[in-house]
Design an enzyme around this catalytic site. Structure first.
Site, PDB file in Angstrom:
ATOM      1  N   LYS A  96       4.265   5.240   3.888  1.00 41.81           N
ATOM      2  CA  LYS A  96       3.905   4.083   3.062  1.00 41.81           C
ATOM      3  C   LYS A  96       4.390   4.313   1.639  1.00 41.81           C
ATOM      4  O   LYS A  96       4.059   5.328   1.009  1.00 41.81           O
ATOM      5  CB  LYS A  96       2.382   3.944   3.048  1.00 41.81           C
TER       6      LYS A  96
HETATM    7  C1  E4P Z   1      -3.026  -1.764   4.241  1.00 32.35           C
HETATM    8  O1  E4P Z   1      -2.176  -1.015   4.648  1.00 32.35           O
HETATM    9  C2  E4P Z   1      -4.029  -1.390   3.230  1.00 32.35           C
HETATM   10  O2  E4P Z   1      -4.416  -0.061   3.452  1.00 32.35           O
HETATM   11  C3  E4P Z   1      -5.272  -2.203   3.306  1.00 32.35           C
HETATM   12  O3  E4P Z   1      -5.102  -3.334   4.141  1.00 32.35           O
HETATM   13  C4  E4P Z   1      -5.867  -2.532   1.987  1.00 32.35           C
HETATM   14  O4  E4P Z   1      -7.013  -3.317   2.185  1.00 32.35           O
HETATM   15  P1  E4P Z   1      -8.108  -3.554   1.040  1.00 32.35           P
HETATM   16  O5  E4P Z   1      -7.560  -4.557   0.081  1.00 32.35           O
HETATM   17  O6  E4P Z   1      -9.300  -4.068   1.765  1.00 32.35           O
HETATM   18  O7  E4P Z   1      -8.346  -2.220   0.388  1.00 32.35           O
END
Ligand code: E4P
EC number: 2.2.1.2
Length: 220
Positions: free
Chosen positions: A84
């Protein structure tokens, strides 16, 4: 549409793993911090034992060279990881190099369809528009998902859209309607989708009627 679990909690992942509905996992530094685990390779290995699909692991570096170094380390674990990378200028530089090396990437913290288009052009395997965080500031997060799916399809770009920052079941429905390739869903929200009060009430009534039949005295 594929469903990824948006958590780093192995117990939560295990609770859904045998249902045949989980295609992968996404983690981020906040989700890993919630587990209290510092041995990231060990944690990801445990997740890989439970779910057979891609597991997103985020880099901490903010410069391209650092991100590339971390990405190579992560892929050397020999697990089905996807690296990521945050949606920044440095992030895109890293994605271009990693895509040439065959390392799968997930460009995260995408908040506009145009950011997603740039990530796809740089060679991202996945792009993650954060719908819920946009909704939080009164923007239509799912519009970004819809636009991005449409644009990538129009130009035949192979990057897959992961509808992210999912907050409630309706987000998943909208992601599916938009044709998102993946929705990454917190376990709590996936649990909400599984159950319906009419299903529960229906089972209760069927069992009651069946029991009444068994209790009839003249039943042969
Ligand atoms: C996606 O890869 C992220 O880790 C995640 O969806 C973030 O979500 P949040 O906005 O609830 O922290």
């Amino acid at each position: 549409m594929k469903i990824f679990l948006d958590t780093a909690d192995v117990a939560e992942i295990r609770a859904f793993a045998d249902l045949g509905i989980v295609d992968g996992v996404t983690t981020n530094p906040s989700l890993v911090a919630q587990t209290g685990r510092k041995d990231l390779p060990g944690l990801i290995r445990e997740i890989a034992d439970v779910v057979h699909g891609p597991i997103s692991v985020e880099v901490i570096a903010t410069d391209a060279e650092g991100m590339i170094r971390e990405a190579r380390e992560i892929s050397a674990w020999g697990l089905p990881t996807v690296v990521k990378i945050p949606m920044t200028r440095e992030g895109l530089r890293a994605v271009r190099v990693l895509s040439e090396e065959g390392i799968a990437t997930n460009v995260t913290l995408v908040f506009t369809a145009l950011q997603g288009l740039l990530a796809a052009k740089a060679g991202a395997t996945y792009v993650s528009p954060f719908a819920g965080r946009l909704d939080d500031i009164a923007h239509d997060g799912m519009e970004v998902v819809r636009d991005l799916v449409h644009i990538l399809r129009v130009y035949g770009l192979p990057t897959q859209v992961i509808a992210s920052s999912i907050r409630h079941p309706l987000h998943i429905l909208e992601a599916a309607r938009a044709g998102a390739h993946v929705a990454t869903v917190p376990p709590k929200v996936l649990g909400q989708v599984l159950r319906h009060p009419l299903t529960d009430a229906g089972i209760e009534r069927f069992l009651k009627d069946w029991q009444a039949l068994q209790n009839r005295e003249n039943n042969p």
